[in-house]
Design an enzyme around this catalytic site. Sequence first.
Site, PDB file in Angstrom:
ATOM      1  N   THR A  12       0.815  -1.214   0.000  1.00 53.97           N
ATOM      2  CA  THR A  12       0.000   0.000   0.000  1.00 53.97           C
ATOM      3  C   THR A  12       0.849   1.265   0.000  1.00 53.97           C
ATOM      4  O   THR A  12       0.483   2.271  -0.604  1.00 53.97           O
ATOM      5  CB  THR A  12      -0.943   0.000   1.216  1.00 53.97           C
ATOM      6  OG1 THR A  12      -1.823  -1.123   1.131  1.00 53.97           O
ATOM      7  CG2 THR A  12      -1.785   1.272   1.277  1.00 53.97           C
ATOM      8  N   SER A  55       1.608  -7.376  -0.879  1.00 58.69           N
ATOM      9  CA  SER A  55       2.404  -8.350  -0.132  1.00 58.69           C
ATOM     10  C   SER A  55       1.742  -9.716  -0.005  1.00 58.69           C
ATOM     11  O   SER A  55       2.403 -10.686   0.394  1.00 58.69           O
ATOM     12  CB  SER A  55       2.757  -7.805   1.254  1.00 58.69           C
ATOM     13  OG  SER A  55       1.611  -7.649   2.060  1.00 58.69           O
ATOM     14  N   THR A  88       1.594  -4.254   4.421  1.00 57.32           N
ATOM     15  CA  THR A  88       1.337  -4.618   5.823  1.00 57.32           C
ATOM     16  C   THR A  88       0.783  -6.033   5.981  1.00 57.32           C
ATOM     17  O   THR A  88       0.929  -6.638   7.040  1.00 57.32           O
ATOM     18  CB  THR A  88       0.339  -3.639   6.474  1.00 57.32           C
ATOM     19  OG1 THR A  88      -0.889  -3.641   5.719  1.00 57.32           O
ATOM     20  CG2 THR A  88       0.901  -2.229   6.533  1.00 57.32           C
ATOM     21  N   ASP A  89       0.155  -6.575   4.925  1.00 56.57           N
ATOM     22  CA  ASP A  89      -0.531  -7.860   5.078  1.00 56.57           C
ATOM     23  C   ASP A  89       0.401  -8.990   5.494  1.00 56.57           C
ATOM     24  O   ASP A  89       0.027  -9.854   6.293  1.00 56.57           O
ATOM     25  CB  ASP A  89      -1.256  -8.236   3.785  1.00 56.57           C
ATOM     26  CG  ASP A  89      -2.538  -7.444   3.586  1.00 56.57           C
ATOM     27  OD1 ASP A  89      -2.954  -6.737   4.515  1.00 56.57           O
ATOM     28  OD2 ASP A  89      -3.123  -7.545   2.486  1.00 56.57           O
TER      29      ASP A  89
END
Length: 326
Positions: A12, A55, A88-89
């Site tokens: 992101t 990710s 972030t995932d």
Amino acid sequence: MKKVVIVATGGTIAMKKNEAGKSIPAVTGEGLISSVPGIRDIADFEVVNFSNFASCNMKPENLLKLANKIKDILKNKNISGIVITHGTDTIEDSAFFLELTIDDERPIIFTAAQRDASEFDSDGPRNIKNSAKIAIDDCAKNRGIMVSLNEEIFGALYVHKSHTSNVKTFDSGNMGIIGYVDIDRICFYNNHRSKIKFQIPENFPKVVPILAYTGITSDIIDFYIKNGAEGIVIEAFGRGNVPPELEEGIIMAIEQRIPVVITSRCHNGRVLPVYSYRGGSSRLKDFGCIFSEGISTSKSRLLLGLALTQTNDHLKIQDIFNKIAC
């Protein structure tokens, strides 16, 4: 001036909204640097554009390539530190994998954003700037792989994403943060480092995670065995308990020398052999299951995969899990 390498992998933090208002990959590593006011007053920067995808696409083969890229960068002794921008995932998984495979005193910091680069209040630029400050700080040496967002600094062992969208999403539960990026300086409180390191393998073993749920049967374990699973991680309930119907499959896997690791759906606490009813953790331990020692399911998958490059003996693998943080 110290030198920092920015390794851009996507996420992101490197996305902007398209005509439909949906976030898509759009920003290079150079673009990320140029978005941060005053960052070139901190250090000299070199950019490596490793990838630019969400990710959720960071497969084991990508992790192997990333680890090797970081290892190559660290051959330059003039590099003070590395900042890896990431989604972030799965940032917690990538950070954990590097924690297990990179052995260098210099700071390596993963950072990310919850709001894409087209948002007026994107958290990306601040997170990059703070991570660059960590990368040149002598007190950040010998602290292992770090994850830093929202001024907080986490060790890779226990950090996890706790909220789908809030900028204060990362947490380490009872283990807490290891540091904080304050206005005047960076404050460090403790270390969360792996006591074990692995060589970067050429290939990653096939390890599958299974989520235990009420009513689950052993059919799913049978399916994965028939499809070449080399290791299995079962996310159990509480202290490591599963529905009794899974016992048959667990025994079948262990008899075929396929290691089975038990984790918990709980974010805090250890699995422990304290229940002896069918499906209870004590029985699973007696069968030969490996207990995760507080490492999450996704991270246990990576740790088991690396352990399998050395052995498939369940006692030796249990010893690896025991020693990871103790």
